[in-house]
Design an enzyme around this catalytic site. Structure first.
Site, PDB file in Angstrom:
ATOM      1  N   ASP A  33       0.845  -1.201   0.000  1.00  4.58           N
ATOM      2  CA  ASP A  33       0.000   0.000   0.000  1.00  4.58           C
ATOM      3  C   ASP A  33       0.885   1.258   0.000  1.00  4.58           C
ATOM      4  O   ASP A  33       0.710   2.176  -0.835  1.00  4.58           O
ATOM      5  CB  ASP A  33      -0.877  -0.049   1.261  1.00  4.58           C
ATOM      6  CG  ASP A  33      -2.018   0.945   1.261  1.00  4.58           C
ATOM      7  OD1 ASP A  33      -2.234   1.596   0.237  1.00  4.58           O
ATOM      8  OD2 ASP A  33      -2.696   1.063   2.303  1.00  4.58           O
ATOM      9  N   TYR A 125      -0.731  -8.313   7.694  1.00  3.63           N
ATOM     10  CA  TYR A 125      -1.924  -9.029   8.171  1.00  3.63           C
ATOM     11  C   TYR A 125      -1.656 -10.489   8.525  1.00  3.63           C
ATOM     12  O   TYR A 125      -2.570 -11.199   8.979  1.00  3.63           O
ATOM     13  CB  TYR A 125      -3.067  -8.899   7.158  1.00  3.63           C
ATOM     14  CG  TYR A 125      -3.759  -7.534   7.186  1.00  3.63           C
ATOM     15  CD1 TYR A 125      -3.393  -6.550   8.105  1.00  3.63           C
ATOM     16  CD2 TYR A 125      -4.798  -7.241   6.294  1.00  3.63           C
ATOM     17  CE1 TYR A 125      -4.022  -5.307   8.131  1.00  3.63           C
ATOM     18  CE2 TYR A 125      -5.440  -5.995   6.323  1.00  3.63           C
ATOM     19  CZ  TYR A 125      -5.053  -5.035   7.238  1.00  3.63           C
ATOM     20  OH  TYR A 125      -5.693  -3.817   7.266  1.00  3.63           O
TER      21      TYR A 125
HETATM   22  N1  AR6 Z   1       5.336  -5.308  -4.670  1.00  2.00           N
HETATM   23  C1  AR6 Z   1       4.815  -6.529  -4.480  1.00  2.00           C
HETATM   24  N2  AR6 Z   1       4.589  -7.056  -3.258  1.00  2.00           N
HETATM   25  C2  AR6 Z   1       4.930  -6.306  -2.189  1.00  2.00           C
HETATM   26  C3  AR6 Z   1       5.488  -5.010  -2.314  1.00  2.00           C
HETATM   27  C4  AR6 Z   1       5.693  -4.516  -3.630  1.00  2.00           C
HETATM   28  N3  AR6 Z   1       6.206  -3.298  -3.838  1.00  2.00           N
HETATM   29  N4  AR6 Z   1       5.711  -4.527  -1.064  1.00  2.00           N
HETATM   30  C5  AR6 Z   1       5.305  -5.484  -0.186  1.00  2.00           C
HETATM   31  N5  AR6 Z   1       4.849  -6.568  -0.869  1.00  2.00           N
HETATM   32  P1  AR6 Z   1       1.335  -6.072   3.014  1.00  2.00           P
HETATM   33  P2  AR6 Z   1      -1.265  -7.059   4.000  1.00  2.00           P
HETATM   34  C6  AR6 Z   1       4.324  -7.840  -0.376  1.00  2.00           C
HETATM   35  O1  AR6 Z   1       1.851  -5.956   4.397  1.00  2.00           O
HETATM   36  O2  AR6 Z   1      -0.606  -8.198   4.695  1.00  2.00           O
HETATM   37  C7  AR6 Z   1      -0.686  -1.963   4.863  1.00  2.00           C
HETATM   38  O3  AR6 Z   1      -0.240  -1.115   5.894  1.00  2.00           O
HETATM   39  C8  AR6 Z   1       4.669  -8.271   1.022  1.00  2.00           C
HETATM   40  O4  AR6 Z   1       5.957  -8.873   1.056  1.00  2.00           O
HETATM   41  O5  AR6 Z   1       1.631  -4.996   2.042  1.00  2.00           O
HETATM   42  O6  AR6 Z   1      -2.497  -7.326   3.174  1.00  2.00           O
HETATM   43  C9  AR6 Z   1      -2.138  -1.700   4.500  1.00  2.00           C
HETATM   44  O7  AR6 Z   1      -2.442  -0.340   4.584  1.00  2.00           O
HETATM   45  C10 AR6 Z   1       3.570  -9.288   1.297  1.00  2.00           C
HETATM   46  O8  AR6 Z   1       3.912 -10.560   0.737  1.00  2.00           O
HETATM   47  O9  AR6 Z   1      -0.288  -6.268   3.007  1.00  2.00           O
HETATM   48  C11 AR6 Z   1      -2.871  -2.521   5.520  1.00  2.00           C
HETATM   49  O10 AR6 Z   1      -2.973  -1.824   6.733  1.00  2.00           O
HETATM   50  C12 AR6 Z   1       2.387  -8.741   0.505  1.00  2.00           C
HETATM   51  O11 AR6 Z   1       2.917  -7.737  -0.362  1.00  2.00           O
HETATM   52  C13 AR6 Z   1      -1.989  -3.730   5.714  1.00  2.00           C
HETATM   53  O12 AR6 Z   1      -0.667  -3.296   5.354  1.00  2.00           O
HETATM   54  C14 AR6 Z   1       1.310  -8.140   1.349  1.00  2.00           C
HETATM   55  O13 AR6 Z   1       1.885  -7.455   2.454  1.00  2.00           O
HETATM   56  C15 AR6 Z   1      -2.357  -4.855   4.787  1.00  2.00           C
HETATM   57  O14 AR6 Z   1      -1.589  -5.992   5.116  1.00  2.00           O
END
Ligand code: AR6
Length: 169
Positions: A33, A125
């Protein structure tokens, strides 16, 4: 639909839609995000704020999806969805599947042909990668409207390996 699994940064993907793993407030956060808002620029946040001021005063419910501009990203739109927080005591798989399906339906409503997903809920999450991969792949197995390509963009080799293995099962 063609399913692609790649390792990389979702903010650089040349696709019609990039899916954001957002939170209900829709006003930014960490992880993917944060990366999307940083690279996409303030236009995305401005549209999210407008949505909160109009049709989503209570925020976006878990499992739902909504589109905004992609700002300066190479994509055309960002579809924001809210994944469930992992729980060991409650099965929230249906909500994680709904994130994927609802995102595809919103993307198809825009006429998109290609959609990139991150591994929703597997970061902040806390959802275990193996389980998330299985749910995500099953959720995108049915064709949806105009969508021809679904690309999972995994951050790091562990997530890439887990998604690749889940697909080959
Ligand atoms: N490109 C692809 N994947 C990514 C990137 C990127 N640039 N950056 C991180 N990931 P998360 P959630 C991966 O924490 O668990 C936020 O604060 C990461 O390694 O982004 O759904 C929101 O505002 C992981 O495998 O999302 C919410 O509050 C995946 O993306 C909360 O985090 C998801 O990690 C959502 O948590």
């Amino acid at each position: 639909m063609r399913i692609e699994i790649v390792e990389g940064d979702i903010t650089t993907q040349e696709v019609d839609v990039v899916v954001n793993a957002a939170n209900s407030a829709l006003l930014g956060g960490g992880g993917v995000d944060g990366a999307i808002h940083r690279r996409g620029g303030p236009e995305i946040l401005a549209e999210c704020s407008r949505l909160r001021a109009t049709e989503l005063p209570d925020g976006l419910p878990v499992g739902d999806a909504v589109a905004t501009t992609a700002g300066r990203l190479p994509a055309r739109w960002v579809v924001h969805t809210v994944g469930p927080v992992w729980s060991a005591s409650e099965d929230r798989s249906a909500l994680l599947a709904a994130c994927h399906r609802n995102s595809l339906h919103v993307a198809a409503g825009l006429g998109a042909e290609s959609v990139a997903f991150p591994a929703i809920s597997t970061g902040i999450y806390g959802w275990p990668l193996e389980s998330a991969a299985e749910i995500a792949l099953a959720a995108v197995s049915e064709p949806v409207g105009s969508i021809r390509t679904v690309r999972f963009v995994l951050f790091g080799d562990e997530a890439f390996r887990v998604f690749s293995e889940a697909r080959s099962r």
